[in-house]
Design a protein around this motif. Structure first.
Motif, PDB file in Angstrom:
ATOM      1  N   PHE A  23       0.996  -1.123   0.128  1.00  0.00           N
ATOM      2  CA  PHE A  23       0.210   0.497  -0.064  1.00  0.00           C
ATOM      3  C   PHE A  23       0.796   1.251   0.259  1.00  0.00           C
ATOM      4  O   PHE A  23       0.500   2.310  -1.202  1.00  0.00           O
ATOM      5  N   ARG A  27     -11.889  11.293   6.608  1.00  0.00           N
ATOM      6  CA  ARG A  27     -10.161  10.587   7.532  1.00  0.00           C
ATOM      7  C   ARG A  27     -10.535   9.163   7.164  1.00  0.00           C
ATOM      8  O   ARG A  27     -10.321   8.508   8.363  1.00  0.00           O
ATOM      9  N   GLY A  28     -10.986   8.989   6.535  1.00  0.00           N
ATOM     10  CA  GLY A  28     -11.562   7.415   5.685  1.00  0.00           C
ATOM     11  C   GLY A  28     -12.198   6.688   6.890  1.00  0.00           C
ATOM     12  O   GLY A  28     -11.896   4.873   7.095  1.00  0.00           O
ATOM     13  N   SER A  29     -13.184   7.088   7.521  1.00  0.00           N
ATOM     14  CA  SER A  29     -13.553   6.018   8.598  1.00  0.00           C
ATOM     15  C   SER A  29     -14.521   5.240   7.543  1.00  0.00           C
ATOM     16  O   SER A  29     -15.390   5.304   6.074  1.00  0.00           O
ATOM     17  N   SER A  30     -14.746   3.596   8.325  1.00  0.00           N
ATOM     18  CA  SER A  30     -15.421   3.240   7.506  1.00  0.00           C
ATOM     19  C   SER A  30     -17.326   3.541   6.701  1.00  0.00           C
ATOM     20  O   SER A  30     -17.479   3.069   6.001  1.00  0.00           O
ATOM     21  N   TRP A  85     -16.858   5.210   4.477  1.00  0.00           N
ATOM     22  CA  TRP A  85     -16.631   4.729   3.163  1.00  0.00           C
ATOM     23  C   TRP A  85     -17.783   3.921   2.072  1.00  0.00           C
ATOM     24  O   TRP A  85     -18.294   3.924   1.436  1.00  0.00           O
ATOM     25  N   PRO A 126      -6.234  -5.292   6.132  1.00  0.00           N
ATOM     26  CA  PRO A 126      -7.540  -6.077   6.228  1.00  0.00           C
ATOM     27  C   PRO A 126      -8.186  -6.848   7.106  1.00  0.00           C
ATOM     28  O   PRO A 126      -9.135  -6.504   7.710  1.00  0.00           O
ATOM     29  N   TYR A 151     -11.288   2.991  10.595  1.00  0.00           N
ATOM     30  CA  TYR A 151     -11.022   3.738   9.532  1.00  0.00           C
ATOM     31  C   TYR A 151      -9.615   3.141   8.741  1.00  0.00           C
ATOM     32  O   TYR A 151      -9.492   2.550   9.299  1.00  0.00           O
ATOM     33  N   SER A 152      -9.642   3.489   7.217  1.00  0.00           N
ATOM     34  CA  SER A 152      -8.988   2.689   6.036  1.00  0.00           C
ATOM     35  C   SER A 152      -8.632   3.373   4.632  1.00  0.00           C
ATOM     36  O   SER A 152      -9.060   4.543   4.734  1.00  0.00           O
ATOM     37  N   PRO A 153      -7.585   3.247   4.811  1.00  0.00           N
ATOM     38  CA  PRO A 153      -7.144   3.847   3.239  1.00  0.00           C
ATOM     39  C   PRO A 153      -7.762   4.024   2.198  1.00  0.00           C
ATOM     40  O   PRO A 153      -8.039   4.068   1.028  1.00  0.00           O
ATOM     41  N   VAL A 155      -3.732   6.962   8.016  1.00  0.00           N
ATOM     42  CA  VAL A 155      -4.677   6.307   7.696  1.00  0.00           C
ATOM     43  C   VAL A 155      -5.137   6.693   6.343  1.00  0.00           C
ATOM     44  O   VAL A 155      -6.083   5.343   5.514  1.00  0.00           O
ATOM     45  N   ASP A 177      -1.200   3.472   4.757  1.00  0.00           N
ATOM     46  CA  ASP A 177      -0.870   1.618   4.767  1.00  0.00           C
ATOM     47  C   ASP A 177      -1.508   1.038   5.931  1.00  0.00           C
ATOM     48  O   ASP A 177      -0.671   0.325   5.873  1.00  0.00           O
ATOM     49  N   ARG A 178      -2.538   2.591   7.005  1.00  0.00           N
ATOM     50  CA  ARG A 178      -2.765   1.656   8.200  1.00  0.00           C
ATOM     51  C   ARG A 178      -4.139   1.498   8.394  1.00  0.00           C
ATOM     52  O   ARG A 178      -5.220   2.607   7.775  1.00  0.00           O
ATOM     53  N   PHE A 179      -4.323   1.089   9.014  1.00  0.00           N
ATOM     54  CA  PHE A 179      -5.892   0.502   9.501  1.00  0.00           C
ATOM     55  C   PHE A 179      -6.179   0.866  11.360  1.00  0.00           C
ATOM     56  O   PHE A 179      -5.324   0.461  11.933  1.00  0.00           O
TER      57      PHE A 179
END
Lengths: 454, 425
Positions: free
Chosen positions: A20, A211-214, A217, B42, B63-65, B166, B169-171
Motif C-alpha cells: 500500500f 479521514r477514511g472512516s468506514s 466509506w 485489512p 478507519y482505512s485507506p 490512515v 497503509d494503516r488501519f
C-alpha cells in the motif's frame, strides 16, 4: 524515449515497506517533488504560449467579430462547430472508463480512470468554449437558459440546439462531480503527507476533512455507484444529442438515423485515442509504469480497434443507405463527399479512422509504444476530419446549386484550433503536477494485498 | 428506509457530544475522545471490528485507506438512505424538467415552430432526461457529503501523529469515550484482545470549529453590499427617466449617420432631410403624360388606354399575372370579390367588414379605364393603394385584365376566337 531514464528519481522503485505504501509513494511523489522533469517544463511552456495565442485570438474575435474566421455561406458553421464536436467527442472516454467500466467491474480501469476523467473535464471545457465564441455576440449566451426576462421570452425547448446546452452542461457538471468525488480520499492522502502548512491547508480544504472512516466509506461507495449508474446513460445521451444537431436537420448527409450510435462510437474511439496519447508520455516521465501497465494500454488499444471498426461500419452504412433510400439528394451528397471537392478530406478521414487502427489486430503493435502513440495521434487527426467532413461536405453543396461554395479557413481558424490544444494541455499538465494522477485508494482496493486472505 | 435508521445513522456519526462530568481522561489528564488501535492489514481490521461489534459498542468506527471489503458486515454499519434521497431528487428533476418545458413553451409563451405541437413528450425528452440526471447527481454528491458530515475541518484524530497513515497503509479502530458501554479498563482490555500493533489515547478536540470573527464580519459586509444593486433595481422598477437607457454592450444601437426628420448642423436650415431644390424635377419624376400616369385626359377620366400602352396578348398575360398576385386575395380569381381574405373575414363575422367590391358589377363595368387605373394607384375608401408597388405599365395591364374579367362574366361562345372554339365544351 530511452534518454529520459536518467531522471532516476522517477524511475526508482517507490519507497515504502509494504504494497500500500508503495502505491501511495509512486503516485504522491509526482505531486510532492520540488521539481518536475524538464520535459514537463518544456511541454508546459509550449502549452502556455498556445493558450496565450488563444486568448489573443479570442480578444480580437470579440473586438472584430466572427468575420475573422472562414465561416461563410454556405458553410456557416465552419471550424468552431467542427472543433466543438471534436472536443466533446474526446471528452467521452473519461466518463466511459470511470462509469461504464466500473459498472462492468473492469478492475483494470483503476490505473487510468483518474487521468481519463481529468481529460474529459478539460476536453469539455475546450468544447464549451466554441459555441460560446461562435455565437457572434458572446455577451448573450445567457439567452440559452430559461431566465425570466423583460421580454417575457423563453428558450425554444424543442430545438436540438437547446438540448445541446442541457446535455453538455449536465455532462460537464456530472463529470466534474465524479472526478472530484473520486479524488477526495487521494487529496486527503496528499494532505496527510504534506510538510508545509500552506500545502496542508490547500489540500486539506480540497479533501474536506476526509479521514477514511468506514461509515463514510460506505456512503461514499454508494454515492460513487449511483453516480456511475447515472453517468452511463448520460455519456451515451450527450453525443447522441450532439448528433441530433445534425440529424434533425433536413440536409442530405445529416438527416440520418444512424447518427446517434455512430457519434457515440466515434466519441469513445477518439476519447480512448486521446487517453493513450496522454498516458504514454505521462507514465514514462513520472515513473508510473508499475501502475499504468502495458496490459492497460493493450486493453485500450483493443477498445480503439473495436470502436474504430464500428465507425468504419457506420461510414459504409451511410453509403449503403444513401443508395438504398433511392433519394437523389442523399445519393448526390455522398458521391460528392467521396469524389467531390472534399475528396481529400474524406479519404484522409477514412484512412486515419478505419485503416490505421486495424493495425491493432497485431499483438506486436499493441506492445510497441511508438506505434501506439503514432496510431492514436493519427486517429485524433482522423476524428477531427470526420467532423469537418460531416459539416463541410454536407453544407457546401445543398439543394440550391446557385449557392454552392467551398469553405476556406483563415489563419485565425488554425490559431484558435491550436490554441484550444494549448488550453487543454495547460490544464492537463497542471493536473499532472498538482493532483493525484492515479486513483490511489481505488488501486489499493483492487490490489491483491487488500484481499490477502483469498 | 425508515426514520429510525437515518436517526441511528446520524447518532453513530455524532462525535461532537461533550464528555460527561466523570468523563475518562488520557494519561496526561486531558479529556478523552477515545481509544485508538492500529492494525496493519485489512484482515486484522475485520477481525477486530467483529470483536468490538459483538461486545455491543455503538459509538465507534474503523478507519482505512480504502473501503475494506466486508467491513459493513463486520462493523454492523446500517444501510444508507442515500439511494432514496437520489430517487426523490430524480423524481423532482423529472417533474421540474417536464413542467418547465410544458409551462414555458406550451402555456406562457406559445410559439409555433414548423407546425410542431407546443408540447410533445418526444421533443421534450432530452432536456427532461438531462435535468433528471443533473438533480440526481447533485443529490448523490451533496447527500454523501451531508450524511458524512463533511466538510469537517477539525477532528480529534488530527492530533494523533500515527493517524496520518490512515490514508496511506494503516488501519485503525476508534472506540469513543461517549459510547454508553465505554469503560476505562474493560474497553482497553477488549482492544488488547484484538491484538493491535499499537494503542493510543486520543485527547478530545479542544479547537473551536467556529470561523474567526473577522470572517463573519467580512462575509456580512459582502452580503450586504451584494444587495445594493438588487435593491437599486427594485427601487427604480417601473419609473421613467429622461436619460437614455444604459447600453453596456452597444451592439449597433448607435450608428454615425443622419436619420430622416433629425437635425444636421452641416446645413444652414439644420435639416438632415434635404428639400427639393426649387424649380427642379428629380430625374424620372416629371410624369408629364397625365393620361399614362394619372389616367386623366384634361379633367375627365380617360376612356381609352394611353398611347404608351399597347393592349395586346402579352399585356393581357402580364395583367393576369399581376392581378393574380395583387388583387386575387381580396377580389378572387374571377373578380367577384370572394377572395380568401374576404372568406376568412366572413368566417370571423366581426360585423365591421366591408367586403371587396365585385368587379363585374354593372357600375364598375361602366367606369372609364382611367378611373379603374386611379383606384389601383390610390386605393379607394377601404381598399389600400397599390401605386407604390405596381408600375404604371403594369397597372394598365391589370386594368386591361379586369376589363377581360368583366366581359368573361357575360361572355358566350361568340367571344372566343373561331380557331379556339373547338377546344371548349
Amino acid at each position: 524515449m530511452a534518454q529520459i531514464t536518467h531522471y532516476s528519481q522517477w524511475q526508482d522503485a517507490p519507497a515504502g515497506d509494504n504494497e500500500f505504501a508503495k502505491i501511495t509513494d509512486a503516485v504522491v511523489r509526482v505531486v510532492e517533488t520540488p521539481r518536475p522533469p524538464p520535459a514537463w517544463y518544456m511541454a508546459f511552456a509550449l502549452a502556455l504560449s498556445w493558450l496565450g495565442i488563444l486568448q489573443l485570438c479570442i480578444g480580437f474575435l470579440f473586438w472584430e467579430g466572427i468575420g475573422i474566421w472562414g465561416n461563410m455561406h454556405p458553410v456557416a458553421w465552419g471550424w468552431p462547430i467542427v472543433n466543438f464536436v471534436f472536443w466533446v467527442g474526446i471528452g467521452h472516454a473519461g466518463t466511459l472508463i470511470s462509469a461504464v467500466l466500473f459498472l462492468f467491474r473492469q478492475n483494470w480501469r483503476t490505473a487510468i480512470n483518474r487521468s481519463a476523467e481529468a481529460m474529459t473535464i478539460f476536453a469539455v471545457i475546450c468544447a464549451l468554449l466554441f459555441p460560446g465564441i461562435h455565437i457572434g455576440r458572446p455577451w448573450l449566451p445567457y439567452w440559452m437558459f430559461p431566465l425570466p426576462n423583460q421580454m417575457d421570452l423563453w428558450p425554444q425547448f424543442r430545438s436540438p440546439l437547446a438540448w445541446d446546452v442541457f446535455a453538455v452542461g449536465t455532462y460537464f457538471t456530472v463529470s466534474l462531480l465524479f472526478w472530484y468525488m473520486g479524488m477526495i480520499p487521494d487529496l486527503a492522502t496528499i494532505r496527510n503527507r504534506a510538510k508545509s502548512t500552506l500545502r496542508r491547508f490547500i489540500y486539506g480544504a480540497l479533501a474536506m476533512g476526509w479521514r477514511g472512516s468506514s461509515r463514510q466509506w460506505h456512503r461514499y461507495e454508494r454515492a460513487y455507484l449511483i453516480l456511475a449508474a447515472l453517468a452511463t446513460p448520460l455519456v451515451l445521451s450527450v453525443h447522441s444529442v450532439v448528433s441530433f444537431d445534425f440529424a434533425t436537420a433536413q440536409l442530405p448527409g445529416w438527416h440520418t438515423t444512424i447518427f446517434p450510435p455512430y457519434f457515440v462510437a466515434g466519441a469513445i474511439f477518439s476519447g480512448f485515442a486521446m487517453v493513450v496519447t496522454l498516458l504514454i508520455p505521462a507514465r514514462q516521465f513520472f515513473g508510473l509504469k508499475g501502475l499504468i501497465e502495458m496490459k492497460h494500454l493493450d486493453m485500450m488499444c483493443r477498445i480503439i480497434l473495436a470502436t474504430g471498426t464500428i465507425v468504419g461500419y457506420a461510414y459504409a452504412m451511410e453509403f449503403f443507405v444513401a443508395w438504398y433510400s433511392g433519394s437523389h439528394y442523399e445519393g448526390f451528397a455522398f458521391i460528392n463527399r467521396a469524389f467531390g471537392p472534399y475528396a481529400w478530406a474524406y479519404w484522409t478521414m477514412v484512412s486515419c479512422n478505419v485503416i490505421f487502427p486495424q493495425m491493432f489486430w497485431f499483438k506486436k503493435i499493441r506492445g510497441n509504444l511508438w506505434a501506439m502513440m503514432l496510431i492514436c495521434i493519427v486517429v485524433n487527426v482522423g476524428m477531427w476530419f470526420e467532423r469537418f467532413v460531416i459539416i463541410a461536405t454536407s453544407l457546401h453543396r445543398d439543394f440550391l446549386p446557385s449557392s454552392w461554395g467551398y469553405f476556406i479557413p483563415t489563419p485565425f481558424d488554425f490559431l484558435v484550433l491550436m490554441g484550444s490544444f494549448g488550453l487543454f494541455f495547460t490544464l492537463f499538465l497542471l493536473f499532472c503536477r498538482f493532483l493525484p494522477i492515479v486513483a490511489i485508494a481505488e488501486i489499493k482496493s483492487v490490489h491483491p494485498a487488500a484481499h490477502g486472505d483469498h | 428506509m425508515s426514520d429510525e435508521e437515518s436517526k441511528s445513522e446520524s447518532a453513530m456519526d455524532n462525535t461532537e457530544d461533550k464528555p460527561k462530568s466523570d468523563a475518562p481522561t488520557t494519561a496526561n489528564g486531558e479529556p478523552l475522545h477515545g481509544v485508538l488501535a492500529e492494525y496493519h492489514t485489512p484482515k486484522e481490521l475485520l477481525a477486530a471490528a467483529e470483536k468490538i461489534r459483538d461486545a455491543g459498542y455503538t459509538v465507534w468506527d474503523t478507519y482505512s485507506p480504502f473501503p475494506v471489503h466486508g467491513i459493513e458486515k463486520a462493523q454492523g454499519i446500517p444501510w444508507t438512505i442515500l439511494p432514496w434521497l437520489v430517487f426523490g431528487a430524480g423524481c423532482t428533476g423529472l417533474t421540474v424538467g417536464l413542467g418547465m418545458q410544458l409551462w414555458t413553451n406550451g402555456v406562457d409563451y406559445k410559439y409555433l415552430i414548423s407546425g410542431k405541437p407546443f408540447f410533445s413528450i418526444a421533443a421534450n425528452i432530452p432536456i427532461t432526461f438531462e435535468i433528471t440526471v443533473l438533480f440526481s447527481a447533485l443529490t448523490a454528491f451533496g447527500g454523501m457529503l451531508a450524511l458524512n458530515r463533511l466538510p469537517k475541518p477539525s477532528h480529534a484524530l488530527d492530533h494523533v501523529e500515527r493517524f496520518n497513515r490512515v490514508t496511506d497503509d494503516r488501519f485503525f479502530a476508534l472506540i469513543e469515550a461517549t459510547d454508553p458501554k465505554f469503560d476505562d479498563t474493560a474497553t482497553r482490555t477488549l482492544i488488547a484482545e484484538t491484538s493491535p500493533h499499537h494503542v493510543e489515547d486520543v485527547p478530545a478536540d479542544t479547537r473551536s470549529e467556529n470561523l474567526p470573527k473577522f470572517f463573519t464580519y467580512v462575509a456580512a459586509f459582502l452580503a450586504l453590499t451584494a444587495l445594493i444593486p438588487l435593491g437599486y433595481a427594485y427601487s427604480v422598477r417601473g419609473t421613467t427617466s429622461t436619460q437614455p437607457r444604459i447600453h453596456i454592450v452597444p451592439d449597433m444601437d448607435f450608428q454615425q449617420k443622419f436619420k430622416p426628420q433629425r437635425g444636421n448642423p452641416f446645413f444652414e436650415d439644420g435639416r438632415a432631410m434635404r428639400p427639393q431644390i426649387e424649380g427642379t424635377v428629380a430625374s424620372g419624376d416629371l410624369q408629364d403624360d397625365s393620361h399614362f400616369y394619372r389616367g386623366k385626359v384634361g379633367k375627365a377620366w380617360a376612356r381609352t388606354f394611353p398611347s404608351r400602352f399597347t393592349p395586346n396578348e402579352a399585356a393581357m398575360q402580364r395583367g393576369r399575372e399581376r392581378y393574380d398576385i395583387f388583387c386575387v386575395p381580396c377580389h378572387s380569381v374571377t373578380g367577384n370579390g370572394s377572395g380568401i381574405v374576404a372568406q376568412h373575414a366572413l368566417e370571423l363575422a366581426e360585423g365591421t367588414w366591408i367586403p371587396p367590391t365585385n368587379l363585374t358589377l354593372a357600375n364598375i363595368k361602366q367606369q372609364p379605364v382611367g378611373e379603374l387605373y386611379n383606384t389601383i394607384t390610390h386605393g379607394i375608401r377601404n381598399m389600400p393603394a397599390y401605386g407604390s408597388q405596381i408600375d404604371p405599365e403594369d397597372r394598365w395591364a391589370i386594368v386591361l385584365y379586369v376589363r377581360a374579367l368583366q366581359r368573361a362574366q357575360a361572355g358566350n361562345v361568340s367571344h372566343v376566337p373561331a380557331a379556339k372554339r373547338a377546344g371548349l365544351k
